[in-house]
Design a protein around this motif. Structure first.
Motif, mmCIF file in Angstrom:
data_model
loop_
_atom_site.group_PDB
_atom_site.id
_atom_site.type_symbol
_atom_site.label_atom_id
_atom_site.label_comp_id
_atom_site.label_asym_id
_atom_site.label_seq_id
_atom_site.Cartn_x
_atom_site.Cartn_y
_atom_site.Cartn_z
ATOM 1 N N ALA A 1 0.814 -1.217 0.000
ATOM 2 C CA ALA A 1 0.000 0.000 0.000
ATOM 3 C C ALA A 1 0.851 1.272 0.000
ATOM 4 C CB ALA A 1 -0.937 0.002 1.204
ATOM 5 N N LEU A 2 2.172 1.103 0.066
ATOM 6 C CA LEU A 2 3.054 2.272 0.174
ATOM 7 C C LEU A 2 3.969 2.425 -1.041
ATOM 8 C CD1 LEU A 2 3.920 1.714 3.919
ATOM 9 C CD2 LEU A 2 2.231 3.296 2.961
ATOM 10 N N GLU A 3 3.751 1.559 -2.026
ATOM 11 C CA GLU A 3 4.578 1.498 -3.226
ATOM 12 C C GLU A 3 4.122 2.486 -4.286
ATOM 13 O OE1 GLU A 3 7.168 0.134 -3.789
ATOM 14 O OE2 GLU A 3 7.248 -2.024 -3.492
ATOM 15 N N TYR A 4 5.000 2.698 -5.297
ATOM 16 C CA TYR A 4 4.481 3.083 -6.590
ATOM 17 C C TYR A 4 3.542 1.964 -7.010
ATOM 18 C CZ TYR A 4 8.382 6.353 -7.289
ATOM 19 O OH TYR A 4 9.284 7.376 -7.184
ATOM 20 N N GLY A 5 2.370 2.285 -7.456
ATOM 21 C CA GLY A 5 1.471 1.220 -7.902
ATOM 22 C C GLY A 5 1.668 0.917 -9.369
ATOM 23 N N SER B 1 1.781 7.059 -10.917
ATOM 24 C CA SER B 1 0.699 6.222 -10.395
ATOM 25 C C SER B 1 -0.010 7.002 -9.305
ATOM 26 C CB SER B 1 1.237 4.906 -9.838
ATOM 27 O OG SER B 1 1.817 5.093 -8.559
ATOM 28 N N SER C 1 -1.867 7.280 -5.521
ATOM 29 C CA SER C 1 -1.511 6.769 -4.197
ATOM 30 C C SER C 1 -2.116 5.390 -4.010
ATOM 31 C CB SER C 1 -2.033 7.704 -3.113
ATOM 32 O OG SER C 1 -1.937 7.060 -1.850
ATOM 33 N N MET C 2 -1.267 4.403 -3.718
ATOM 34 C CA MET C 2 -1.768 3.060 -3.437
ATOM 35 C C MET C 2 -2.510 3.062 -2.100
ATOM 36 S SD MET C 2 -0.973 0.769 -5.768
ATOM 37 C CE MET C 2 -0.317 -0.813 -5.203
ATOM 38 N N LEU C 3 -2.067 3.918 -1.169
ATOM 39 C CA LEU C 3 -2.701 3.944 0.148
ATOM 40 C C LEU C 3 -4.167 4.359 0.042
ATOM 41 C CD1 LEU C 3 -2.576 3.707 3.198
ATOM 42 C CD2 LEU C 3 -1.593 6.011 3.292
ATOM 43 N N THR C 4 -4.439 5.438 -0.681
ATOM 44 C CA THR C 4 -5.838 5.865 -0.761
ATOM 45 C C THR C 4 -6.675 4.851 -1.544
ATOM 46 O OG1 THR C 4 -5.455 7.249 -2.715
ATOM 47 C CG2 THR C 4 -5.240 8.313 -0.572
ATOM 48 N N ILE D 1 -7.440 2.089 0.924
ATOM 49 C CA ILE D 1 -8.486 2.544 1.855
ATOM 50 C C ILE D 1 -9.848 2.484 1.164
ATOM 51 C CG2 ILE D 1 -9.371 4.541 3.131
ATOM 52 C CD1 ILE D 1 -6.424 5.376 3.612
#
Lengths: 407, 407
Positions: free
Chosen positions: A70-74, A276, A278-281, A284
Motif C-alpha cells: 500500500a506504500l509502493e508506486y502502484g 501512479s 496513491s496506493m494507500l488511498t 483505503i
C-alpha cells in the motif's frame, strides 16, 4: 556576475492556452475557506457528513492487510484488487462482463478528463459536448485546443453532426451544471448515433449516487450492454465514475471503464502525468467498498441533500422567482437558474454577489465560447438549510443592487 | 439498429504523440511484480524498509487532528500546513526566505514535470536538457512536442546556447540515469548562463536524501540564494522535491519551489489535471515530517543502499568488467554502465536480458532522439545484495549469449 533581480521580465512566456484559462475553480476553492462568505459555487459535498471514523478504521485495516504494497508506486493502471472490485461492480450495473483490463483508476474523475484530452485531442480536432458543459471538462481540454460542437439532443438529430468528432461528452445523470436527467430514449438515440458515426462517447457519471426524486436513468454503458452483452467489452462508451460524491473527495479515487486498448492508451498518458496514484488511498477505498460502507453511507447523504435542495428551492421561490426560473433537480448537487429578466447578465451579477459575500457559478464558464450569461449554477449540497436561506437572501440583495445600477 | 460489434475499426485515432510514446515504465512496474524476474530497471526504493507502522500511526494522528479537512478537496496549491512546512524547510536549506506562495504540492515530482510541460511548452519550443535525460521528463513532455537541445556542462559553454529556450532541465544530485554529482562550480556556471540567457532552470532533486560518499552539492536554488538572499523569491530556479525516496512513494507527495507567478500558473494547470491532490496523504506526510520521522529513517535507507551499491559494483567487477565501464556513484539509485565493447547495442542486449529474467533500462529511453545504445542504467536500491549478485550473473549470461549470436 549577473544579478537575479533584473531578469524576471526577460524570462520566457507561458504556453499559449494559459492566456485563455481562468482560475475560477481555484477562486471557488479559496472562497470556500472564508467563513464570512456563503459559497454556493463549488460542487462540494457536505463536509460534516464525511465518515472520518470509518476512514480511520479503513486506513488501519488497509495497512495491516497490504503492508508495504500500500506504500509502493502502484501499477499505472491502479491497485489490482480495487480494479477487480470496480470491474465487477460496474459489470453488474451494466449487465455485461467488465474485466479489470477495462478499468483505469484515476485521481478522481477529473484526471480521467485530462487523460482523455491527452490521448484523443490534437489541436483543432472536433469534439461534441452536451451544452452547457461541465467547466472542469472545458478546463481539462483547453490546452489540447479542440474545436467544439454542441450536442443536439432533439429527436430528429442525426449522426451526421457527430461524424469526424473525436468523441461526444455528456453527463446524463443530473447534468453539471443544469441538473437535468437525460431521458432513457434520448440516451439510447445518442448511443445509436454514436455507433453510426463511429466515434467515442464519454459518459461522465459522478452524481449517480445522488438520487432524490425517482431513479437515475440506465447508464449508456448499460444500454450498450443490452445491445452487445457478450465478449470482452469493446463498446464506444468511456464511462467515468468516482467516490468523491458518495464517500469523500479527499481520497481522490475515480475510474474509467473502456475497451482495453483505450485503457492502455490512457495508462500511457497517466504514467507520464503522475506515474501512479496513491496506493494507500486506493487500498483505503477498497476497504470502504468491500465493507459495504458506501451503501450504508449514501442514504444519509441523500436525506440531507434532499432537505437542502428543498430548502434552497423554497427560499428561491420566495426571494428570486421574480428574476429567475428553474426546475427542481431530481438528483445531483445543483439548481440551474435562468434569468427571466433579459436585463440580467450573470457575469455582471456575479461581481455584485461577491460584494454581498455570496458566490454562485456564472453560466459563462460552462460555455466553450464563454458567452452564456443568462443563467447561473447554484449548489445546495455544501451548506445547511439555514445557510442556504441566508445565501439566497444575499443573492436577492445582490440582484436588487445590480438591477438598480443597471436599468 | 446498429450493432456495436463492427465499429472499433471505425473509431477515431489517438492523438499524434502516442505513436511516439513507449510503455517502458509500465513494463518495468509490471516486471517488478513478477517473482521470477530480477528487476534492476525501475527507480524503486526498497519496499522492506517502508515504515508501515509509522505511517499507520501518522494516519491516525492526521485524521484525529484535521478531521474532515483531511478528507476534502484541497486548495489546488496543496494542504496549507504542509506548504508552510516545506517552505520553511527549503528556505533553511537554500539560505533565503521561501514563502508558502512559492510552494506547489504535487503528486510526486512526476506531476511537477507534467505541469511544467503544460505551462511552459508549446509545440516546437526549444528546451535544453542535461544528457542523458530522465525518462520520466521525456515522457511528461512528449505530448507538448518541444524541440530538444542538449546541455553543455563544459567550462567554456556560453549562454548563447540557452537563449530562446523555455527552460533548462537538470538533475544535479546523482543524476538519473548516470548517477553523476555535478560539481558546485559547474552548477554556479550554469546558473550564471541561465541568468544571462533569461530562461528558467528546472532543478529536479529527488535523490538529495541518498548521499553515500560525501555530501551532495549545494542546490542551484541555494546558489541563487547566495546571489539574491533578500525579498520574495523571484529567481529562475524551479526546484522539485519529493518524499518518494526518503519515506515512501505511495503517499505521492512532492513539491515545486518557484516564484509565486509561476506557482499560480502551475496551479491552474494542476486544477485542470486533477483538481487537487489527496488531502489525506498530504496530512499524513505533514505528521511524518513534523515528528522528525524522515530524519530518523533516512540513515537506515542510506546504510542499506550503500551496501547494495557496493554489492552491485563488486559483482559487476567480477562478472561484467570485460564488457562495461562505470563509476561508483556517490549517491542516488543507479549505476550507469557504458559498453567497452563497441559491438554491444544495449537495446538489443535488453531482449537477451529479458530471456534471462533480468531487467535493466537501456540507454535509448534517456535520449530525446532515442539513439543512445551504448549504455544501460542498473538500479541497486530495490534488491538485497544477494539478489543483485544473481541479477549481475544473469546479466553476464545475457551478454555472453548476445555476443555469441551477434559477432
Amino acid at each position: 556576475m549577473v544579478s537575479g533581480a533584473d531578469f524576471p521580465a526577460r524570462r520566457p512566456g507561458f504556453a499559449r492556452w494559459l492566456s485563455a484559462s481562468n482560475d475560477i475553480t481555484q477562486q471557488f476553492l479559496a472562497i470556500g475557506g472564508r467563513p464570512d462568505f456563503i459559497s454556493m459555487a463549488g460542487g462540494l459535498p457536505a463536509a460534516e457528513l464525511y465518515p472520518a471514523a470509518a476512514i480511520a478504521e479503513a486506513a488501519q485495516k488497509a495497512l495491516a492487510r497490504w503492508g508495504a504494497t500500500a506504500l509502493e508506486y502502484g501499477p499505472v493502471e491502479g491497485f489490482p484488487a480495487l480494479r477487480q472490485f470496480i470491474a465487477e461492480r460496474v459489470g453488474r450495473q451494466a449487465g455485461r462482463s467488465i474485466g479489470p483490463e477495462n478499468v483505469l483508476l484515476t485521481v478522481g474523475a477529473m484526471q480521467a478528463l485530462d487523460l482523455i484530452g491527452k490521448v484523443l485531442i490534437d489541436p483543432g480536432d472536433p469534439i461534441v459536448v452536451q451544452f452547457p458543459t461541465y467547466v472542469g471538462a472545458l478546463d481539462a481540454w483547453r490546452m489540447r485546443a479542440p474545436s467544439y460542437r454542441l450536442l443536439d439532443w432533439s429527436p430528429d438529430a442525426d449522426s451526421q453532426a457527430l461524424r469526424g468528432a473525436q468523441f461526444v461528452y455528456t453527463v446524463p445523470n443530473y447534468s453539471n451544471p443544469t441538473g437535468v436527467l437525460v431521458p432513457t430514449a434520448a440516451r439510447q438515440a445518442l448511443l445509436e448515433r454514436v455507433l453510426a458515426a463511429g466515434t467515442w462517447l464519454i459518459e461522465d457519471d459522478p452524481y449517480l449516487p445522488l438520487q432524490y426524486s425517482g431513479a437515475a436513468g440506465p447508464s449508456i454503458l448499460e444500454l450498450h450492454g443490452r445491445m452487445a452483452p457478450e465478449g470482452p467489452y469493446d463498446g464506444p462508451v468511456i464511462y467515468l465514475g468516482t467516490l468523491s460524491k458518495s464517500i469523500v473527495p479527499g481520497l481522490r479515487v475515480g475510474w474509467v471503464i473502456a475497451p482495453s486498448a483505450m485503457i492502455q492508451a490512457l495508462a500511457i498518458a497517466k504514467q507520464s502525468s503522475d506515474l501512479s496514484s496513491s496506493m494507500l488511498t486506493q487500498a483505503i477505498a477498497l476497504e470502504l467498498l468491500e465493507s459495504g460502507h458506501e451503501e450504508q453511507h449514501v442514504p444519509t447523504i441523500i436525506r440531507h441533500y434532499t432537505e437542502r435542495r428543498d430548502a434552497l428551492c423554497a427560499a428561491a421561490r420566495s426571494e428570486l422567482a421574480e428574476w429567475f426560473d428553474w426546475e427542481i433537480p431530481p438528483g445531483g448537487m445543483f439548481v440551474w437558474m435562468r434569468r427571466r429578466d433579459p436585463a440580467i447578465d450573470t457575469d455582471a451579477l456575479y461581481q455584485y454577489a461577491l460584494r454581498e459575500k455570496v458566490a454562485f457559478v456564472p453560466g459563462s464558464v460552462f460555455d466553450p465560447a464563454g458567452k452564456l450569461t443568462s443563467a447561473m449554477r447554484v449548489n445546495f449540497s455544501r451548506n445547511a438549510p439555514s445557510v442556504l436561506q441566508e445565501g439566497v437572501a444575499r443573492l436577492a440583495a445582490a440582484t436588487r443592487h445590480y438591477l438598480r445600477k443597471n436599468s
